[in-house]
Design a protein around this motif. Structure first.
Motif, PDB file in Angstrom:
ATOM      1  N   THR A 180       0.687  -1.381  -0.013  1.00  0.00           N
ATOM      2  CA  THR A 180      -0.026   0.039   0.053  1.00  0.00           C
ATOM      3  C   THR A 180       1.077   1.182  -0.008  1.00  0.00           C
ATOM      4  O   THR A 180       1.740   1.243   0.915  1.00  0.00           O
ATOM      5  CB  THR A 180      -0.903  -0.034   1.377  1.00  0.00           C
ATOM      6  N   ILE A 181       0.640   2.190  -0.986  1.00  0.00           N
ATOM      7  CA  ILE A 181       1.488   3.330  -1.080  1.00  0.00           C
ATOM      8  C   ILE A 181       0.523   4.491  -0.411  1.00  0.00           C
ATOM      9  O   ILE A 181      -0.721   4.235  -0.469  1.00  0.00           O
ATOM     10  CB  ILE A 181       1.667   3.779  -2.370  1.00  0.00           C
ATOM     11  N   SER A 182       1.123   5.464   0.310  1.00  0.00           N
ATOM     12  CA  SER A 182       0.402   6.492   0.860  1.00  0.00           C
ATOM     13  C   SER A 182       1.129   7.705   0.929  1.00  0.00           C
ATOM     14  O   SER A 182       2.581   7.485   0.960  1.00  0.00           O
ATOM     15  CB  SER A 182      -0.029   6.071   2.138  1.00  0.00           C
ATOM     16  N   SER A 183       0.558   8.912   1.133  1.00  0.00           N
ATOM     17  CA  SER A 183       1.336   9.995   1.394  1.00  0.00           C
ATOM     18  C   SER A 183       0.892  11.090   2.594  1.00  0.00           C
ATOM     19  O   SER A 183      -0.222  11.003   2.732  1.00  0.00           O
ATOM     20  CB  SER A 183       1.195  10.821  -0.301  1.00  0.00           C
ATOM     21  N   ASP A 184       2.056  11.574   3.231  1.00  0.00           N
ATOM     22  CA  ASP A 184       1.833  12.358   4.391  1.00  0.00           C
ATOM     23  C   ASP A 184       2.150  13.886   3.700  1.00  0.00           C
ATOM     24  O   ASP A 184       3.598  14.082   3.733  1.00  0.00           O
ATOM     25  CB  ASP A 184       2.423  11.923   5.654  1.00  0.00           C
ATOM     26  N   ASN A 185       1.471  14.474   3.100  1.00  0.00           N
ATOM     27  CA  ASN A 185       1.865  15.725   2.284  1.00  0.00           C
ATOM     28  C   ASN A 185       2.579  16.590   3.388  1.00  0.00           C
ATOM     29  O   ASN A 185       3.466  17.549   2.902  1.00  0.00           O
ATOM     30  CB  ASN A 185       1.007  16.379   1.635  1.00  0.00           C
ATOM     31  N   ALA A 186       1.894  16.665   4.617  1.00  0.00           N
ATOM     32  CA  ALA A 186       2.504  17.638   5.703  1.00  0.00           C
ATOM     33  C   ALA A 186       3.991  17.425   6.035  1.00  0.00           C
ATOM     34  O   ALA A 186       4.860  18.469   6.284  1.00  0.00           O
ATOM     35  CB  ALA A 186       1.711  17.696   6.926  1.00  0.00           C
ATOM     36  N   LYS A 187       4.526  15.980   6.027  1.00  0.00           N
ATOM     37  CA  LYS A 187       5.760  15.690   6.116  1.00  0.00           C
ATOM     38  C   LYS A 187       6.484  15.443   5.035  1.00  0.00           C
ATOM     39  O   LYS A 187       7.796  15.115   5.083  1.00  0.00           O
ATOM     40  CB  LYS A 187       5.734  14.422   6.876  1.00  0.00           C
ATOM     41  N   ASN A 188       5.748  15.619   3.646  1.00  0.00           N
ATOM     42  CA  ASN A 188       6.466  15.379   2.323  1.00  0.00           C
ATOM     43  C   ASN A 188       7.206  14.220   2.464  1.00  0.00           C
ATOM     44  O   ASN A 188       8.227  13.920   1.895  1.00  0.00           O
ATOM     45  CB  ASN A 188       7.616  16.426   2.190  1.00  0.00           C
ATOM     46  N   THR A 189       6.528  13.298   2.742  1.00  0.00           N
ATOM     47  CA  THR A 189       6.884  11.892   3.096  1.00  0.00           C
ATOM     48  C   THR A 189       6.171  10.754   2.311  1.00  0.00           C
ATOM     49  O   THR A 189       4.701  10.841   2.421  1.00  0.00           O
ATOM     50  CB  THR A 189       7.183  11.353   4.399  1.00  0.00           C
ATOM     51  N   VAL A 190       6.420   9.790   1.556  1.00  0.00           N
ATOM     52  CA  VAL A 190       5.418   8.815   0.776  1.00  0.00           C
ATOM     53  C   VAL A 190       5.925   7.469   1.606  1.00  0.00           C
ATOM     54  O   VAL A 190       7.096   7.315   1.550  1.00  0.00           O
ATOM     55  CB  VAL A 190       5.648   8.851  -0.695  1.00  0.00           C
ATOM     56  N   TYR A 191       5.132   6.789   1.745  1.00  0.00           N
ATOM     57  CA  TYR A 191       5.299   5.261   2.364  1.00  0.00           C
ATOM     58  C   TYR A 191       4.868   4.286   1.470  1.00  0.00           C
ATOM     59  O   TYR A 191       4.001   4.466   0.842  1.00  0.00           O
ATOM     60  CB  TYR A 191       4.499   5.125   3.796  1.00  0.00           C
ATOM     61  N   LEU A 192       5.485   2.988   1.924  1.00  0.00           N
ATOM     62  CA  LEU A 192       5.216   1.754   0.928  1.00  0.00           C
ATOM     63  C   LEU A 192       5.203   0.976   1.979  1.00  0.00           C
ATOM     64  O   LEU A 192       6.031   0.497   2.573  1.00  0.00           O
ATOM     65  CB  LEU A 192       6.134   1.531  -0.277  1.00  0.00           C
ATOM     66  N   GLN A 193       4.010   0.424   2.363  1.00  0.00           N
ATOM     67  CA  GLN A 193       3.645  -0.445   3.345  1.00  0.00           C
ATOM     68  C   GLN A 193       3.742  -1.746   2.517  1.00  0.00           C
ATOM     69  O   GLN A 193       2.863  -2.100   1.694  1.00  0.00           O
ATOM     70  CB  GLN A 193       2.550  -0.285   3.981  1.00  0.00           C
ATOM     71  N   MET A 194       4.556  -2.620   3.042  1.00  0.00           N
ATOM     72  CA  MET A 194       4.608  -3.946   2.231  1.00  0.00           C
ATOM     73  C   MET A 194       4.473  -5.170   3.451  1.00  0.00           C
ATOM     74  O   MET A 194       4.954  -5.267   4.365  1.00  0.00           O
ATOM     75  CB  MET A 194       5.986  -4.181   1.893  1.00  0.00           C
ATOM     76  N   ASN A 195       3.306  -5.998   2.923  1.00  0.00           N
ATOM     77  CA  ASN A 195       2.837  -6.926   3.826  1.00  0.00           C
ATOM     78  C   ASN A 195       2.929  -8.277   2.996  1.00  0.00           C
ATOM     79  O   ASN A 195       3.278  -8.301   1.915  1.00  0.00           O
ATOM     80  CB  ASN A 195       1.475  -6.764   4.173  1.00  0.00           C
ATOM     81  N   SER A 196       2.925  -9.343   3.746  1.00  0.00           N
ATOM     82  CA  SER A 196       3.006 -10.540   2.910  1.00  0.00           C
ATOM     83  C   SER A 196       4.265 -10.767   2.289  1.00  0.00           C
ATOM     84  O   SER A 196       3.941 -11.231   1.063  1.00  0.00           O
ATOM     85  CB  SER A 196       1.724 -10.920   2.291  1.00  0.00           C
TER      86      SER A 196
END
Length: 125
Positions: A69-85
């Motif tokens: 799952t990709i997500s973005s926290d624009n307040a922190k200027n950070t994009v995350y990639l949650q990798m499961n399984s």
């Protein structure tokens, strides 16, 4: 100057999870996209996910759909990639990249004007 810095890689057992972060700096405005790419030993760099910072639309390659799952926290200027399984075949160096020329979630390697240095993900069986 635009900079992208990845973090969060590591060694994990199959079935486990990791969360990668891509901290972006130097952009003016939100008209860009961030993509996650990976390169496994002996293979070409593969685009696996992307997000438009402006509208939040996302993209996933079939190889990771339903697990990452990709997500973005624009307040922190950070994009995350949650990798499961996670699977052994997910072992690779993971890179985030940014495109201002084609700022959409389906950005490709050729669209990317900026790259991070990568973070290693190793999944043991």
């Amino acid at each position: 100057e635009v900079q992208l810095v990845e973090s969060g890689g590591g060694l994990v057992q199959a079935g486990g999870s990791l969360r990668l972060s891509c901290a972006a700096s130097g952009f003016t405005g939100d008209d860009y996209a961030i993509g996650w790419f990976r390169r496994a030993p002996g293979k070409e760099r593969e685009g696996i996910s992307g997000i438009s910072i402006r509208d939040g639309s996302t993209y996933y390659a079939d190889s990771v759909k339903g697990r990452f799952t990709i997500s973005s926290d624009n307040a922190k200027n950070t994009v995350y990639l949650q990798m499961n399984s996670l699977r052994p075949e997910d072992t690779a160096t993971y890179y985030c990249a940014a495109s201002t020329s084609r700022p959409i979630a389906t950005m490709t390697r050729k669209d990317a004007g900026y790259w991070g240095d990568g973070t290693q993900v190793t999944v043991s069986s």
